[in-house]
Motif scaffolding. Structure first.
Motif, PDB file in Angstrom:
ATOM      1  N   LEU A 104     -12.123  10.627  -2.172  1.00 39.56           N
ATOM      2  CA  LEU A 104     -12.215  10.087  -3.525  1.00 39.56           C
ATOM      3  C   LEU A 104     -10.909   9.350  -3.778  1.00 39.56           C
ATOM      4  N   TYR A 105     -10.997   8.022  -3.981  1.00 42.34           N
ATOM      5  CA  TYR A 105      -9.798   7.189  -4.127  1.00 42.34           C
ATOM      6  C   TYR A 105      -9.715   6.733  -5.591  1.00 42.34           C
ATOM      7  N   LEU A 106      -8.619   7.057  -6.263  1.00 41.49           N
ATOM      8  CA  LEU A 106      -8.476   6.742  -7.694  1.00 41.49           C
ATOM      9  C   LEU A 106      -7.469   5.606  -7.886  1.00 41.49           C
ATOM     10  N   GLY A 107      -7.911   4.531  -8.519  1.00 40.14           N
ATOM     11  CA  GLY A 107      -7.042   3.365  -8.719  1.00 40.14           C
ATOM     12  C   GLY A 107      -7.181   2.396  -7.558  1.00 40.14           C
ATOM     13  N   ALA A 108      -8.421   1.992  -7.294  1.00 37.42           N
ATOM     14  CA  ALA A 108      -8.713   1.222  -6.070  1.00 37.42           C
ATOM     15  C   ALA A 108      -8.287  -0.241  -6.178  1.00 37.42           C
ATOM     16  N   ALA A 109      -8.126  -0.764  -7.417  1.00 35.35           N
ATOM     17  CA  ALA A 109      -7.802  -2.182  -7.631  1.00 35.35           C
ATOM     18  C   ALA A 109      -8.739  -3.064  -6.805  1.00 35.35           C
ATOM     19  N   ALA A 110      -8.204  -4.102  -6.149  1.00 31.04           N
ATOM     20  CA  ALA A 110      -9.058  -5.046  -5.423  1.00 31.04           C
ATOM     21  C   ALA A 110      -9.425  -4.538  -4.028  1.00 31.04           C
ATOM     22  N   GLY A 111      -8.925  -3.349  -3.675  1.00 31.14           N
ATOM     23  CA  GLY A 111      -9.379  -2.748  -2.426  1.00 31.14           C
ATOM     24  C   GLY A 111      -8.410  -2.872  -1.263  1.00 31.14           C
ATOM     25  N   THR A 112      -7.168  -3.286  -1.529  1.00 35.89           N
ATOM     26  CA  THR A 112      -6.204  -3.441  -0.436  1.00 35.89           C
ATOM     27  C   THR A 112      -6.117  -2.151   0.393  1.00 35.89           C
ATOM     28  N   THR A 113      -5.772  -1.056  -0.252  1.00 37.05           N
ATOM     29  CA  THR A 113      -5.599   0.192   0.504  1.00 37.05           C
ATOM     30  C   THR A 113      -6.918   0.870   0.818  1.00 37.05           C
ATOM     31  N   VAL A 114      -7.811   0.918  -0.184  1.00 42.47           N
ATOM     32  CA  VAL A 114      -9.032   1.700   0.036  1.00 42.47           C
ATOM     33  C   VAL A 114      -9.895   1.076   1.145  1.00 42.47           C
ATOM     34  N   SER A 136       0.840  -1.203   0.000  1.00 42.33           N
ATOM     35  CA  SER A 136       0.000   0.000   0.000  1.00 42.33           C
ATOM     36  C   SER A 136       0.874   1.252   0.000  1.00 42.33           C
ATOM     37  N   LYS A 137       0.724   2.103  -1.034  1.00 40.90           N
ATOM     38  CA  LYS A 137       1.535   3.323  -1.081  1.00 40.90           C
ATOM     39  C   LYS A 137       1.121   4.285   0.027  1.00 40.90           C
ATOM     40  N   LEU A 138      -0.180   4.401   0.287  1.00 44.70           N
ATOM     41  CA  LEU A 138      -0.610   5.291   1.378  1.00 44.70           C
ATOM     42  C   LEU A 138      -0.088   4.762   2.719  1.00 44.70           C
ATOM     43  N   VAL A 191     -12.687   4.539  -7.208  1.00 41.44           N
ATOM     44  CA  VAL A 191     -12.756   4.460  -8.669  1.00 41.44           C
ATOM     45  C   VAL A 191     -11.714   3.451  -9.182  1.00 41.44           C
ATOM     46  N   GLU A 192     -12.176   2.526 -10.004  1.00 35.89           N
ATOM     47  CA  GLU A 192     -11.289   1.533 -10.618  1.00 35.89           C
ATOM     48  C   GLU A 192     -11.878   1.200 -11.986  1.00 35.89           C
ATOM     49  N   PHE A 193     -11.024   1.184 -13.038  1.00 36.03           N
ATOM     50  CA  PHE A 193     -11.599   0.940 -14.360  1.00 36.03           C
ATOM     51  C   PHE A 193     -11.481  -0.501 -14.854  1.00 36.03           C
ATOM     52  N   ALA A 194     -10.772  -1.364 -14.131  1.00 40.74           N
ATOM     53  CA  ALA A 194     -10.655  -2.766 -14.563  1.00 40.74           C
ATOM     54  C   ALA A 194     -11.732  -3.597 -13.857  1.00 40.74           C
ATOM     55  N   GLN A 244      -4.646   9.016  -4.718  1.00 47.35           N
ATOM     56  CA  GLN A 244      -4.462   8.486  -6.067  1.00 47.35           C
ATOM     57  C   GLN A 244      -3.298   7.506  -6.150  1.00 47.35           C
ATOM     58  N   ASP A 245      -3.577   6.355  -6.769  1.00 52.75           N
ATOM     59  CA  ASP A 245      -2.543   5.344  -7.016  1.00 52.75           C
ATOM     60  C   ASP A 245      -2.920   4.607  -8.299  1.00 52.75           C
ATOM     61  N   VAL A 246      -2.842   5.324  -9.440  1.00 54.51           N
ATOM     62  CA  VAL A 246      -3.297   4.719 -10.688  1.00 54.51           C
ATOM     63  C   VAL A 246      -2.185   4.015 -11.462  1.00 54.51           C
ATOM     64  N   ALA A 247      -0.908   4.327 -11.160  1.00 56.18           N
ATOM     65  CA  ALA A 247       0.217   3.654 -11.814  1.00 56.18           C
ATOM     66  C   ALA A 247      -0.003   3.526 -13.312  1.00 56.18           C
ATOM     67  N   THR A 248      -0.326   4.633 -13.944  1.00 55.14           N
ATOM     68  CA  THR A 248      -0.561   4.625 -15.376  1.00 55.14           C
ATOM     69  C   THR A 248       0.046   5.893 -15.961  1.00 55.14           C
ATOM     70  N   ARG A 249       0.253   5.937 -17.270  1.00 56.84           N
ATOM     71  CA  ARG A 249       0.838   7.140 -17.882  1.00 56.84           C
ATOM     72  C   ARG A 249      -0.072   8.357 -17.661  1.00 56.84           C
ATOM     73  N   LEU A 281     -17.010   1.559 -11.023  1.00 58.60           N
ATOM     74  CA  LEU A 281     -16.283   1.018 -12.168  1.00 58.60           C
ATOM     75  C   LEU A 281     -16.197   2.124 -13.220  1.00 58.60           C
ATOM     76  N   LYS A 282     -15.176   2.974 -13.081  1.00 56.08           N
ATOM     77  CA  LYS A 282     -15.070   4.185 -13.922  1.00 56.08           C
ATOM     78  C   LYS A 282     -13.617   4.453 -14.260  1.00 56.08           C
ATOM     79  N   ASP A 283     -13.428   5.282 -15.309  1.00 58.70           N
ATOM     80  CA  ASP A 283     -12.091   5.696 -15.739  1.00 58.70           C
ATOM     81  C   ASP A 283     -11.754   7.036 -15.073  1.00 58.70           C
ATOM     82  N   ALA A 284     -10.694   7.044 -14.280  1.00 53.91           N
ATOM     83  CA  ALA A 284     -10.317   8.257 -13.534  1.00 53.91           C
ATOM     84  C   ALA A 284      -9.898   9.400 -14.459  1.00 53.91           C
ATOM     85  N   ARG A 285      -9.644   9.111 -15.746  1.00 54.49           N
ATOM     86  CA  ARG A 285      -9.317  10.191 -16.690  1.00 54.49           C
ATOM     87  C   ARG A 285     -10.576  10.909 -17.164  1.00 54.49           C
TER      88      ARG A 285
HETATM   89  C1  LIG Z   1      -1.033   0.043  -8.409  1.00 55.64           C
HETATM   90  S1  LIG Z   1      -2.680  -0.448  -8.692  1.00 55.64           S
HETATM   91  C2  LIG Z   1      -3.572   0.175  -7.322  1.00 55.64           C
HETATM   92  C3  LIG Z   1      -3.392  -0.553  -6.018  1.00 55.64           C
HETATM   93  C4  LIG Z   1      -4.337  -0.011  -4.977  1.00 55.64           C
HETATM   94  N1  LIG Z   1      -4.316   1.432  -4.935  1.00 55.64           N
HETATM   95  C5  LIG Z   1      -4.046  -0.528  -3.600  1.00 55.64           C
HETATM   96  O1  LIG Z   1      -3.116  -0.037  -2.948  1.00 55.64           O
HETATM   97  O2  LIG Z   1      -4.769  -1.384  -3.128  1.00 55.64           O
HETATM   98  C6  LIG Z   1      -3.227   0.658  -9.915  1.00 55.64           C
HETATM   99  C7  LIG Z   1      -4.681   0.487 -10.275  1.00 55.64           C
HETATM  100  O3  LIG Z   1      -5.118   1.619 -10.989  1.00 55.64           O
HETATM  101  C8  LIG Z   1      -6.020   1.207 -11.966  1.00 55.64           C
HETATM  102  N2  LIG Z   1      -6.089   2.271 -12.987  1.00 55.64           N
HETATM  103  C9  LIG Z   1      -5.119   2.656 -13.849  1.00 55.64           C
HETATM  104  N3  LIG Z   1      -5.566   3.651 -14.622  1.00 55.64           N
HETATM  105  C10 LIG Z   1      -6.836   3.899 -14.234  1.00 55.64           C
HETATM  106  C11 LIG Z   1      -7.823   4.813 -14.664  1.00 55.64           C
HETATM  107  N4  LIG Z   1      -7.583   5.681 -15.653  1.00 55.64           N
HETATM  108  N5  LIG Z   1      -9.032   4.793 -14.057  1.00 55.64           N
HETATM  109  C12 LIG Z   1      -9.294   3.923 -13.048  1.00 55.64           C
HETATM  110  N6  LIG Z   1      -8.399   3.021 -12.596  1.00 55.64           N
HETATM  111  C13 LIG Z   1      -7.181   3.018 -13.186  1.00 55.64           C
HETATM  112  C14 LIG Z   1      -5.450  -0.100 -12.479  1.00 55.64           C
HETATM  113  O4  LIG Z   1      -6.441  -0.877 -13.135  1.00 55.64           O
HETATM  114  C15 LIG Z   1      -4.952  -0.723 -11.184  1.00 55.64           C
HETATM  115  O5  LIG Z   1      -5.918  -1.548 -10.607  1.00 55.64           O
END
Ligand SMILES: C[S@@+](CC[C@H](N)C(=O)[O-])C[C@H]1O[C@@H](n2cnc3c(N)ncnc32)[C@H](O)[C@@H]1O
Length: 209
Positions: free
Chosen positions: A64-74, A43-45, A87-90, A132-137, A111-115
């Motif tokens: 508002l938590y962006l990039g929630a994945a499976a919910g570990t941190t959130v 968990s980065k937080l 918010v998680e888009f996968a 925020q923890d989206v790990a994306t460009r 289930l939404k795109d944070a962009r």
């Molecule tokens: C590093 S993981 C997050 C881990 C999570 N924050 C935790 O600590 O439990 C990054 C997550 O961000 C999601 N993600 C990336 N870009 C996104 C976007 N534009 N909108 C929503 N989710 C996004 C990915 O699908 C992935 O599940």
């Protein structure tokens, strides 16, 4: 060491003192007396708190938590915060996120795109904190786009992963570029590398301009 938010404590699990929140376990973490260990390596937080960054969190905030994945941190956040919009888009991790939300009445998976914040602006109330923890460009651009949910002075807690922006560049250069973009919408308060918990990640505390 900075103060922990109300609802986050250091407690002993198997003889080791660890960060913890009170709630149902989510990812196989150790539990004791209704508390669950918060694993900073996952968990980065958690790592921001563990490394002593002053997150400004008091507990009870609307998040508002962006990039929630499976919910570990959130899931930990929802244990000590107020309404927590995740918010998680996968689709796949979102299924596990729904399980984590079952025992947490204040956790709302989206289930939404944070962009594209306009796609959830109608369901998310104004937030005190964006995590925020989206790990994306384009990580800073995502944070800027979601600044609309914060009032002036509202808090951003972000983790920036260097390799998500550029796999070959020197992480410090990537961080500098991302912080420069972030400063369009936020005033930086504190930044720190999250080693040894997360390699080439920068923790950022900022306030909306
Ligand atoms: C590093 S993981 C997050 C881990 C999570 N924050 C935790 O600590 O439990 C990054 C997550 O961000 C999601 N993600 C990336 N870009 C996104 C976007 N534009 N909108 C929503 N989710 C996004 C990915 O699908 C992935 O599940």
């Amino acid at each position: 060491m900075s103060e922990l938010p109300a609802g986050v404590e250091r407690r002993r699990f198997d003889g080791e003192e660890r960060l913890a929140t009170e709630g149902e376990p989510v990812y196989g973490e150790p539990t004791a007396d209704g508390w669950r260990a918060w694993d900073a390596r996952r968990s980065k937080l958690g790592a921001m708190l563990e490394t002593g960054m002053d997150t400004g969190l008091a507990g009870g905030e609307t998040v508002l938590y962006l990039g929630a994945a499976a919910g570990t941190t959130v899931s930990h956040v929802a244990d000590f915060a107020g309404a927590t919009y995740a918010v998680e888009f996968a689709a796949r991790p979102t299924r596990d996120l729904l399980d984590a939300a079952e025992s947490r009445p204040r956790l709302f998976p989206l289930l939404k795109d944070a962009r594209k914040p306009e796609t959830y602006a109608h369901v998310v109330e104004p937030a005190d904190v964006v995590v925020q923890d989206v790990a994306t460009r384009g990580q800073a651009r995502v944070a800027n786009a979601n600044a609309r949910f914060l009032d002036t002075g509202g808090l951003l807690l972000a983790a920036i992963k260097a390799r998500s922006e550029d796999v070959v560049a020197d992480p410090s250069e990537v961080f500098e570029r991302e912080l420069d973009t972030l400063s369009e919408s936020y005033e930086l308060v504190e930044t720190a590398r999250l080693e040894p918990f997360h390699e080439d990640h920068l923790g950022v505390v900022a306030r909306k301009r």
